[in-house]
Design a protein around this motif. Sequence first.
Motif, short mmCIF file in Angstrom:
data_model
loop_
_atom_site.label_atom_id
_atom_site.label_comp_id
_atom_site.label_asym_id
_atom_site.label_seq_id
_atom_site.Cartn_x
_atom_site.Cartn_y
_atom_site.Cartn_z
N SER A 42 35.81 48.46 34.43
CA SER A 42 35.81 47.24 33.63
C SER A 42 36.54 46.11 34.36
O SER A 42 36.10 44.95 34.33
CB SER A 42 36.47 47.57 32.29
OG SER A 42 36.75 46.44 31.59
N ALA A 43 37.66 46.44 35.02
CA ALA A 43 38.42 45.42 35.76
C ALA A 43 37.59 44.85 36.92
O ALA A 43 37.59 43.64 37.16
CB ALA A 43 39.73 46.02 36.29
N ASP A 98 34.85 42.54 35.75
CA ASP A 98 35.31 41.22 35.29
C ASP A 98 35.45 40.22 36.43
O ASP A 98 35.65 39.03 36.19
CB ASP A 98 36.67 41.36 34.59
CG ASP A 98 36.55 41.96 33.20
OD1 ASP A 98 35.43 41.93 32.65
OD2 ASP A 98 37.56 42.45 32.67
N LYS A 134 34.70 37.58 39.26
CA LYS A 134 33.68 36.53 39.35
C LYS A 134 32.58 36.93 40.37
O LYS A 134 32.89 37.47 41.43
CB LYS A 134 34.38 35.24 39.82
CG LYS A 134 33.55 34.00 39.75
CD LYS A 134 34.43 32.80 40.11
CE LYS A 134 33.58 31.61 40.45
NZ LYS A 134 33.21 31.52 41.85
N THR A 139 42.08 43.97 43.38
CA THR A 139 41.96 44.49 42.00
C THR A 139 42.15 46.01 42.01
O THR A 139 42.90 46.56 41.20
CB THR A 139 40.57 44.14 41.41
OG1 THR A 139 40.43 42.73 41.47
CG2 THR A 139 40.43 44.61 39.97
#
Lengths: 97, 177
Positions: free
Chosen positions: A24-25, A28, A30, A66
Motif C-alpha cells: 500500500s505504501a 501511494d 506518485k 519508501t
Amino acid sequence: MSQIKRLVLDVLKPHEPTMVEVASAIGDIKDVDGVNMSLYEVDQQTENVKITVEGSDINYDVVLRTIENLGAVVHSVDEIIAGKKIVEEEETLHDRG
Amino acid sequence: MAFNIEEGRYIILGSIDGLLATLGIIVGVSITEAQSSIVISAAFGGAIALAMTNGLGSYLAESTVMYGKLAETEKSLLRDLSDTYIESQTRKKIIKDSITHGGASFLGSLVPLAPYILSAGSLVVSIVLSLGSLVVLGIYSGFVSKTSYIVSVIKMVGLGALIIVTIQLLRLSHLTG
C-alpha cells in the motif's frame, strides 16, 4: 533520463509492517500505477518478497526510500524496464536449452 | 475499529493493581477507625504511586523487550533500523502500553476511593463497588480470552475476596496481638 516503467525487486523485510502495508505504501507513490508483491520465503524474523512496481514514470529513489523506511532491505534489482514502451524479455536459444 | 489484545493485557493488569491495592490500603487504614480524610490521603497517595510505578515500570520493561526484538530483527536484516517506520511504531507501542497500564491502574484505584471522595465514605460500599468492578473486569477478560465469562468473573471476584479476607485476618491478628 528515460522513464522507468517497471521495477522488479528482491526485498528482505521484517514480519511487521505486513505485506499489505508495504504494498500500500509503494502504491501511494506518485506515478506508480500498480504493485505486485509475492512472498517466496519466510524466516523466523524476516520474509523474502518479490516486488513488481509498474508506472508511467517510477522514481527509483523514492521507491527505495519508501521500502527502507519501512525497515526492509532491497537485495537486488531483478528486472527493470525503461523507455517509451514496455519491452518484455525475449527468449533466446540459451533459455530454451 | 480493530481490537488490540495487547492493550487488553495492560487494561486488566493495571485495573486489578489499582483496584485491589487501593482497596487493601482502605481496608488496612480502616483498622484504625481513621477519618475519611485520612483514608482518602493514604489511598490517593497509594493510587498515584501505583499509577506512576506501573506506567514507568511498563515503559522500562516494554522498552527492554521491544528494543531487544528490534535488535534481533536488525541482526537478521543486517541493517540499522533507527528512524524507520518500524522503529517509530515500536516507540509508539511502548508509550501507548505505558499510558494504558498507568492509566488503568489510576482509574482502578478511583473505584474503591469513590465512596470516600463523594460522601462520608463507607468501607462496605467501597468493597461492594470494587467487587462489582471485578465482575465487569471478569466479563472483559472472558471477552478478550474468548473463554467462559462465568469462570473469568469467578477468578476475578475470588482474587478480590481473597485479598479482602487476608487483610481482615491480618487486622484480627493485629488486634489480638
